[in-house]
Design an enzyme around this catalytic site. Structure first.
Site, PDB file in Angstrom:
ATOM      1  N   GLU A 148      -7.920  -4.618   5.739  1.00  0.00           N
ATOM      2  CA  GLU A 148      -7.913  -4.400   4.301  1.00  0.00           C
ATOM      3  C   GLU A 148      -6.876  -5.287   3.617  1.00  0.00           C
ATOM      4  O   GLU A 148      -7.063  -5.728   2.491  1.00  0.00           O
ATOM      5  CB  GLU A 148      -7.654  -2.918   4.007  1.00  0.00           C
ATOM      6  CG  GLU A 148      -8.836  -2.067   4.461  1.00  0.00           C
ATOM      7  CD  GLU A 148      -8.529  -0.593   4.635  1.00  0.00           C
ATOM      8  OE1 GLU A 148      -8.846   0.167   3.724  1.00  0.00           O
ATOM      9  OE2 GLU A 148      -7.979  -0.212   5.681  1.00  0.00           O
ATOM     10  N   ARG A 190     -10.836  16.809   7.081  1.00  0.00           N
ATOM     11  CA  ARG A 190     -11.678  17.087   5.903  1.00  0.00           C
ATOM     12  C   ARG A 190     -13.075  17.502   6.334  1.00  0.00           C
ATOM     13  O   ARG A 190     -13.607  16.969   7.308  1.00  0.00           O
ATOM     14  CB  ARG A 190     -11.788  15.840   5.018  1.00  0.00           C
ATOM     15  CG  ARG A 190     -10.505  15.506   4.300  1.00  0.00           C
ATOM     16  CD  ARG A 190     -10.640  14.196   3.541  1.00  0.00           C
ATOM     17  NE  ARG A 190      -9.575  13.290   3.914  1.00  0.00           N
ATOM     18  CZ  ARG A 190      -9.596  11.979   3.717  1.00  0.00           C
ATOM     19  NH1 ARG A 190     -10.641  11.409   3.173  1.00  0.00           N
ATOM     20  NH2 ARG A 190      -8.581  11.245   4.083  1.00  0.00           N
ATOM     21  N   ARG A 216      -2.742  -2.050  -3.292  1.00  0.00           N
ATOM     22  CA  ARG A 216      -3.929  -1.242  -3.060  1.00  0.00           C
ATOM     23  C   ARG A 216      -3.881  -0.064  -4.044  1.00  0.00           C
ATOM     24  O   ARG A 216      -2.855   0.614  -4.170  1.00  0.00           O
ATOM     25  CB  ARG A 216      -3.906  -0.699  -1.638  1.00  0.00           C
ATOM     26  CG  ARG A 216      -5.066   0.224  -1.388  1.00  0.00           C
ATOM     27  CD  ARG A 216      -4.837   1.068  -0.177  1.00  0.00           C
ATOM     28  NE  ARG A 216      -6.011   1.881   0.075  1.00  0.00           N
ATOM     29  CZ  ARG A 216      -5.971   3.027   0.733  1.00  0.00           C
ATOM     30  NH1 ARG A 216      -4.839   3.477   1.205  1.00  0.00           N
ATOM     31  NH2 ARG A 216      -7.074   3.713   0.923  1.00  0.00           N
ATOM     32  N   HIS A 250     -12.731   3.366   0.725  1.00  0.00           N
ATOM     33  CA  HIS A 250     -12.666   2.410   1.836  1.00  0.00           C
ATOM     34  C   HIS A 250     -13.399   1.113   1.486  1.00  0.00           C
ATOM     35  O   HIS A 250     -13.855   0.380   2.374  1.00  0.00           O
ATOM     36  CB  HIS A 250     -13.316   2.970   3.130  1.00  0.00           C
ATOM     37  CG  HIS A 250     -12.608   4.140   3.749  1.00  0.00           C
ATOM     38  ND1 HIS A 250     -13.283   5.202   4.308  1.00  0.00           N
ATOM     39  CD2 HIS A 250     -11.298   4.403   3.905  1.00  0.00           C
ATOM     40  CE1 HIS A 250     -12.415   6.071   4.778  1.00  0.00           C
ATOM     41  NE2 HIS A 250     -11.190   5.618   4.548  1.00  0.00           N
ATOM     42  N   ASN A 270       0.860  -1.179   0.000  1.00  0.00           N
ATOM     43  CA  ASN A 270       0.000   0.000   0.000  1.00  0.00           C
ATOM     44  C   ASN A 270       0.897   1.230   0.000  1.00  0.00           C
ATOM     45  O   ASN A 270       1.471   1.593   1.028  1.00  0.00           O
ATOM     46  CB  ASN A 270      -0.884  -0.050   1.259  1.00  0.00           C
ATOM     47  CG  ASN A 270      -1.816   1.145   1.372  1.00  0.00           C
ATOM     48  OD1 ASN A 270      -1.749   2.076   0.577  1.00  0.00           O
ATOM     49  ND2 ASN A 270      -2.672   1.118   2.382  1.00  0.00           N
TER      50      ASN A 270
END
Ligand code: ADP
Length: 398
Positions: free
Chosen positions: A384, A241, A91, A180, A7
């Site tokens: 993940e 964010r 990923r 996600h 990743n």
């Protein structure tokens, strides 16, 4: 079969080497500050202490070379030869509309990923750099790309279309994609394992609450709607964010404060969210500590966060016509009982009843709803990497 999961971020690289026979993690680690002074690798062979290597790493290729060297190390390594790495799973953040599922990487796939850079200018370039570096170093090892957006490609048009001129969707692919995806997929499949029941006919909301946060409405095991949009900026209030705001604020700021598009983008991505409201931090632990001392803005940030998650759960229950399960995952979702409680308080009308004792759990799989609760609520640590490894195994053996 051993799968190396990679990743790549802009200056970091996370990896795990997984033996798919029993899905055992043989070794894992993180390279930080790639291309920046002070780069280092933190490596952990399962069962041994952490190893830290400080080494100047100019780029991701240097980083991958160091990872491979460490995986071969006599003490801390996990393989004797690189031939024992059977496949690599990468990923990739944005797959656009082209990649509705994982894909074996070839030159054509890399070209298509490059075409998608415009949709994720911050995330996709480092993912591609990692892929190209692996291809150079290990040209004969098959690689699979696993996309954060893929799980959400089952969303119906009513969920993904924006109320803008339709040509913007047709010509520029402006639509909701969601992110996600591997996390939402993993935890929803764990619900099926934990309950011993198929997801067919079920309605679930999965809450991935970390620094980046998103909710997904999952119907019959498939993504039906999700809070992140064309980019990971939309939806919930996050660490830095802003999530949903009136879009007119963008042009208002450009007009009244003479801000450029880049400055507004930076403000919404890096200076907003719970950091922006609290002025304390983007880390919920710091904000919770400040709120406990009576800091009103810190409390307001926590309240706004929980309120937004609650609103989304309610709206997704309405959109799906019911709710059977809620799942909490990622840093905050797995660890903060106070956030989970604040989110679920007031949802009793939907049949959500949290057991305060069970809700004390942290970082492990647990059901936290009361025995008779109509909606079952779970904490499920996300994984993940295992989803990426499973897809890599499946797609390379096809
Ligand atoms: P990301 O991968 O998006 O960086 P993570 O899933 O690792 O995010 O979550 C990180 C966030 O989780 C931290 O910013 C922190 O706010 C929150 N978090 C982690 N542990 C706790 C805890 N014990 N209590 C409250 N918040 C926590």
């Amino acid at each position: 079969m051993n799968v190396l999961v990679i990743n790549c971020g802009s200056s970091s690289l996370k990896y795990q080497l997984i033996d798919m026979d029993g899905e055992k993690v043989l070794a894992k680690g993180l390279v930080e500050r790639i291309g920046i002074e002070g780069s280092l690798l933190k490596h952990e062979k399962t069962g041994l202490d952490k190893l830290v290597i400080e080494e100047n790493l100019k780029n991701h290729k240097d980083a991958i070379n160091l990872v491979l060297k460490t995986l071969l190390d006599a003490k801390y390594g996990a393989v004797k030869s690189l031939d024992e790495i059977d496949a690599i799973g990468h990923r990739v953040v944005h797959g656009g509309e082209k990649f509705a599922c994982s894909v074996v990487i070839n030159d054509e796939v890399i070209d298509t990923m490059k075409e998608n850079i415009g949709l994720a200018p911050l995330h996709n370039p480092p993912n591609i750099i990692g892929i190209e570096a692996c291809k150079e170093i290990l040209p004969d090892v098959p690689m699979v790309g696993v996309f954060d957006t893929a799980f959400h490609q089952t969303m119906p048009p009513v969920s993904y279309i924006y109320p803008l001129p339709y040509e913007l969707y047709e010509e520029m692919k402006i639509r909701r994609y969601g992110f996600h995806g591997t996390s939402h997929k993993y935890v929803s499949e764990r619900v099926a394992d934990l309950t011993g029941k198929s997801l067919e006919g079920t309605k679930m909301v999965t809450c991935h609450l970390g620094n980046g946060a998103s909710l997904t409405a999952i119907k019959d095991g498939c993504s039906f709607d999700t809070s992140m949009g064309m980019t990971p900026l939309e939806g919930l209030v996050m660490g830095t964010r802003c999530g949903d705001i009136d879009p007119a604020i963008v042009t208002f700021l450009m007009d009244k404060q003479d801000m450029t598009a880049e400055q507004v983008d930076n403000l919404m991505n890096k200076k907003s969210g719970v950091l922006g409201i609290s002025g304390v931090s983007n880390d919920f632990r710091d904000i919770e500590a400040e709120a406990e001392k009576g800091n009103k803005r810190a409390q307001l940030a926590l309240d706004k966060f929980a309120y937004t998650v609650k609103k989304y759960i309610g709206s997704y229950a309405a959109a799906m016509g019911g709710l059977d399960y809620i799942v909490f995952t990622a840093g905050l979702g797995e660890n903060s009982s106070s956030a989970r409680k604040e989110i679920c308080d007031g949802l009793e009308f939907l049949g959500v009843e949290i057991d305060d004792e069970k809700n004390k759990t942290r970082g492990k799989e647990a059901e936290i709803s009361k025995d008779g609760s109509k909606v079952k609520v779970f904490v499920i640590p996300t994984n993940e990497e295992v989803v990426i490894a499973r897809d890599t195994k499946e797609f390379t053996s096809k």
